[in-house]
Design a protein around this motif. Structure first.
Motif, short mmCIF file in Angstrom:
data_model
loop_
_atom_site.label_atom_id
_atom_site.label_comp_id
_atom_site.label_asym_id
_atom_site.label_seq_id
_atom_site.Cartn_x
_atom_site.Cartn_y
_atom_site.Cartn_z
N ALA A 138 0.85 -1.19 0.00
CA ALA A 138 0.00 0.00 0.00
C ALA A 138 0.88 1.23 0.00
O ALA A 138 0.75 2.12 0.82
N ASP A 139 1.85 1.24 -0.92
CA ASP A 139 2.81 2.33 -0.95
C ASP A 139 2.14 3.67 -1.25
O ASP A 139 1.14 3.74 -1.97
N ILE A 140 2.72 4.72 -0.68
CA ILE A 140 2.25 6.08 -0.89
C ILE A 140 3.35 6.85 -1.59
O ILE A 140 4.49 6.87 -1.13
N ASP A 141 3.01 7.47 -2.71
CA ASP A 141 3.95 8.30 -3.45
C ASP A 141 3.79 9.73 -2.95
O ASP A 141 2.79 10.39 -3.25
N VAL A 142 4.76 10.23 -2.19
CA VAL A 142 4.66 11.55 -1.60
C VAL A 142 4.63 12.63 -2.68
O VAL A 142 3.90 13.63 -2.56
N GLY A 143 5.40 12.44 -3.75
CA GLY A 143 5.39 13.41 -4.85
C GLY A 143 4.03 13.50 -5.49
O GLY A 143 3.55 14.59 -5.85
N SER B 196 1.53 16.74 -5.85
CA SER B 196 1.04 17.14 -7.17
C SER B 196 -0.48 17.17 -7.22
O SER B 196 -1.09 18.12 -7.71
N GLU B 197 -1.10 16.11 -6.71
CA GLU B 197 -2.56 16.04 -6.74
C GLU B 197 -3.19 17.09 -5.83
O GLU B 197 -4.23 17.67 -6.16
N ALA B 198 -2.57 17.32 -4.68
CA ALA B 198 -3.08 18.33 -3.75
C ALA B 198 -3.00 19.72 -4.38
O ALA B 198 -3.92 20.53 -4.25
N TRP B 199 -1.88 20.01 -5.04
CA TRP B 199 -1.72 21.31 -5.70
C TRP B 199 -2.82 21.51 -6.75
O TRP B 199 -3.46 22.56 -6.81
N THR B 200 -3.05 20.48 -7.57
CA THR B 200 -4.06 20.57 -8.63
C THR B 200 -5.45 20.76 -8.05
O THR B 200 -6.21 21.64 -8.48
N ALA B 201 -5.81 19.95 -7.06
CA ALA B 201 -7.15 20.02 -6.48
C ALA B 201 -7.39 21.36 -5.79
O ALA B 201 -8.51 21.89 -5.81
N THR B 202 -6.35 21.90 -5.17
CA THR B 202 -6.49 23.18 -4.48
C THR B 202 -6.91 24.29 -5.43
O THR B 202 -7.86 25.03 -5.17
N VAL C 58 2.55 0.23 4.53
CA VAL C 58 3.31 1.31 3.89
C VAL C 58 4.73 1.32 4.46
O VAL C 58 4.94 1.07 5.64
N LYS C 59 5.70 1.62 3.60
CA LYS C 59 7.09 1.69 4.07
C LYS C 59 7.20 2.68 5.22
O LYS C 59 6.63 3.76 5.19
N ALA C 60 7.98 2.34 6.24
CA ALA C 60 8.04 3.11 7.48
C ALA C 60 8.51 4.54 7.28
O ALA C 60 8.09 5.45 8.01
N TRP C 61 9.36 4.80 6.28
CA TRP C 61 9.92 6.13 6.09
C TRP C 61 8.93 7.09 5.43
O TRP C 61 9.15 8.31 5.44
N VAL C 62 7.86 6.57 4.86
CA VAL C 62 6.94 7.42 4.08
C VAL C 62 6.26 8.47 4.96
O VAL C 62 6.17 9.64 4.57
N LEU D 4 -5.21 18.12 1.62
CA LEU D 4 -5.43 17.35 0.39
C LEU D 4 -4.32 16.32 0.17
O LEU D 4 -4.55 15.28 -0.44
N MET D 5 -3.13 16.60 0.67
CA MET D 5 -2.06 15.61 0.57
C MET D 5 -2.40 14.36 1.37
O MET D 5 -2.14 13.23 0.94
N TRP D 6 -3.02 14.55 2.55
CA TRP D 6 -3.44 13.40 3.34
C TRP D 6 -4.61 12.67 2.70
O TRP D 6 -4.71 11.44 2.79
N ALA D 7 -5.48 13.43 2.02
CA ALA D 7 -6.58 12.78 1.28
C ALA D 7 -6.01 11.93 0.15
O ALA D 7 -6.48 10.82 -0.10
N SER D 8 -4.98 12.44 -0.52
CA SER D 8 -4.33 11.67 -1.57
C SER D 8 -3.69 10.41 -1.00
O SER D 8 -3.78 9.32 -1.60
N ALA D 9 -3.04 10.53 0.15
CA ALA D 9 -2.42 9.37 0.79
C ALA D 9 -3.48 8.31 1.10
O ALA D 9 -3.27 7.12 0.87
N TYR D 10 -4.62 8.76 1.62
CA TYR D 10 -5.70 7.82 1.93
C TYR D 10 -6.21 7.13 0.68
O TYR D 10 -6.40 5.91 0.66
#
Length: 257
Positions: A44-49, A53-59, A205-209, A241-247
């Motif tokens: 269940a990896d999360i791509d922080v980038g 990006s998605e948060a910026w667009t949605a905002t 999810v990887k611990a460092w994410v 929105l970044m946390w919404a993207s992570a979810y």
């Protein structure tokens, strides 16, 4: 009844940003509400980038809707806190509505009324959100207790250990637990069930994410503060929105039946 899309192989999101003629335009992601992100039980990896990006667009796609909702929400929250009684009786519903609005904004379906949608299910929302908040606060206190004891008795060793535990909570535990509010809103879970679901899902999810995600969101807010303070308003929207993207990257998109 709510159904969740079966796990499917994850495919890269088609980013539009790199193809823009203007190299200074920030990258954006396709946020079409029909898209879904499936994840297998093993990953269940999360791509922080991608979160950024998605948060910026949605905002910026939802401006000035989030600006109006933010102003009304802040006003309502302040009034509820001012009355004291409104803290336990009104704030949980505003928290619920805020998470609903953010998640629907990410999905491209947000409406102004989302902020107050929790009041139509008053007792259910009150119990779920309050239980989750109290549980997170108690867990936080458990992590901070060593530092508090060390400070009280004047032990530098205990204070140092407690400081490390507090940092561990902030970077590794709190981010996983606070995602429970998306589970409460999106999957209609109770407080304890949502905490369990969030902890279980984020365990893949990887611990460092999560430390990286916390740092990036913090930098975004700091940059907003430095941008003549006014920038903190969109920075907060991007943060949530970044946390919404992570979810969504973890759980995918729900389908109503």
């Amino acid at each position: 009844m709510i159904r969740y899309a079966p796990d499917v192989a994850s495919e890269p999101v088609a980013y539009r940003g790199p193809m823009n003629e203007n190299p200074y335009v920030p990258p954006s992601a396709d946020l079409h509400p029909d898209s879904a992100y499936g994840r297998s039980a093993e990953s269940a990896d999360i791509d922080v980038g991608r979160c950024l990006s998605e948060a910026w667009t949605a905002t910026w796609e939802n401006f000035p809707l989030w600006l109006g909702v933010g102003f009304v929400g802040l006003t309502a929250t302040s009034l509820a806190a001012f009355t004291l009684l409104g803290i336990p009786l009104l704030l949980p519903h505003l928290v619920w509505g805020s998470y609903l609005f953010v998640l629907r904004m990410y999905d491209g379906e947000a409406e102004f009324g989302d902020l107050f949608a929790g009041f139509s299910r008053y007792s259910e929302v009150l119990a779920s959100v309050l239980i989750a908040i109290v549980a997170i606060v108690l867990i936080n206190l458990a992590f901070q207790s060593v530092q508090m004891v060390g400070t009280h008795i004047g032990s530098a060793l205990l204070t140092g250990i407690g400081s490390l535990l507090s940092l561990g909570f902030a970077f590794f535990v709190a981010p996983r637990l606070t995602l429970c509010f998306f589970y409460i809103v999106d999957q209609d879970m109770g407080g304890i069930e949502a905490l369990q679901a969030a902890w279980s899902a984020t365990g893949r999810v990887k611990a460092w994410v999560f430390p990286v995600l916390v740092l990036v969101t913090s930098v975004v807010v700091l940059a907003g503060v430095l941008a003549l303070v006014v920038g903190v308003i969109p920075a907060i929207a991007i943060n949530y929105l970044m946390w919404a993207s992570a979810y969504r990257q973890i759980e995918g998109r729900a389908a109503s039946e």
